[in-house]
Design a protein around this motif. Sequence first.
Motif, PDB file in Angstrom:
ATOM      1  N   GLY A   1      51.144  64.562  30.453  1.00  0.00           N
ATOM      2  CA  GLY A   1      50.587  65.326  29.351  1.00  0.00           C
ATOM      3  C   GLY A   1      49.339  66.059  29.766  1.00  0.00           C
ATOM      4  N   ILE A   2      48.698  66.706  28.786  1.00  0.00           N
ATOM      5  CA  ILE A   2      47.468  67.430  29.062  1.00  0.00           C
ATOM      6  C   ILE A   2      46.253  66.533  28.924  1.00  0.00           C
ATOM      7  N   ALA A   3      46.398  65.424  28.210  1.00  0.00           N
ATOM      8  CA  ALA A   3      45.315  64.454  28.054  1.00  0.00           C
ATOM      9  C   ALA A   3      45.916  63.122  27.652  1.00  0.00           C
ATOM     10  N   ALA A   4      45.240  62.059  28.009  1.00  0.00           N
ATOM     11  CA  ALA A   4      45.732  60.728  27.663  1.00  0.00           C
ATOM     12  C   ALA A   4      44.565  59.761  27.568  1.00  0.00           C
ATOM     13  N   TYR A   5      44.791  58.703  26.832  1.00  0.00           N
ATOM     14  CA  TYR A   5      43.829  57.611  26.775  1.00  0.00           C
ATOM     15  C   TYR A   5      44.595  56.319  26.617  1.00  0.00           C
ATOM     16  N   GLY A   6      43.981  55.223  26.999  1.00  0.00           N
ATOM     17  CA  GLY A   6      44.650  53.935  26.884  1.00  0.00           C
ATOM     18  C   GLY A   6      43.685  52.803  27.153  1.00  0.00           C
ATOM     19  N   LYS A   7      44.192  51.608  27.014  1.00  0.00           N
ATOM     20  CA  LYS A   7      43.398  50.400  27.211  1.00  0.00           C
ATOM     21  C   LYS A   7      44.110  49.543  28.242  1.00  0.00           C
ATOM     22  N   ASN A   8      43.356  49.081  29.231  1.00  0.00           N
ATOM     23  CA  ASN A   8      43.920  48.252  30.280  1.00  0.00           C
ATOM     24  C   ASN A   8      43.090  46.987  30.393  1.00  0.00           C
ATOM     25  N   THR A   9      43.732  45.845  30.234  1.00  0.00           N
ATOM     26  CA  THR A   9      43.017  44.576  30.349  1.00  0.00           C
ATOM     27  C   THR A   9      43.460  43.785  31.570  1.00  0.00           C
ATOM     28  N   THR A  10      44.426  44.313  32.347  1.00  0.00           N
ATOM     29  CA  THR A  10      44.910  43.567  33.514  1.00  0.00           C
ATOM     30  C   THR A  10      44.084  43.844  34.764  1.00  0.00           C
TER      31      THR A  10
END
Length: 121
Positions: free
Chosen positions: A44-53
């Motif tokens: 995509g043109i932009a993304a966000y997310g959460k990573n706890t690993t």
Amino acid sequence: MGAISELIIPKTGEDVSYWFIPDEANLGLFRSGQAFSIFDKGKGIAAYGKNTTHTSGTFFLGLHNDNQVQGIDVDIKIVAIREIKIYEYVEYERERQEPIIVTLNKERMEINETKYRMPVE
């Protein structure tokens, strides 16, 4: 976190495929076009997310432009937020309240019946 979704996401731009690669060995597999291990991916043109690993260490970002004719410019901005939970044991002093006990003395009522004659017109 909830606040990440409040970041400004651009509406226009060229999409790019991305992979978060956990180590240098998998980075070599990515560069040679073989199967590699990832912990997040998208397009995509932009993304966000959460990573706890993966909370420490080094990781690599692999990018791929699917447009064979035209190259694209890519701006990379990574925001890392670390959540620190602090717990505190607090004792509260409360007065103990005694329950209110109500006793009812019930006695049987005696009803006396009397009959009266009333003239009705």
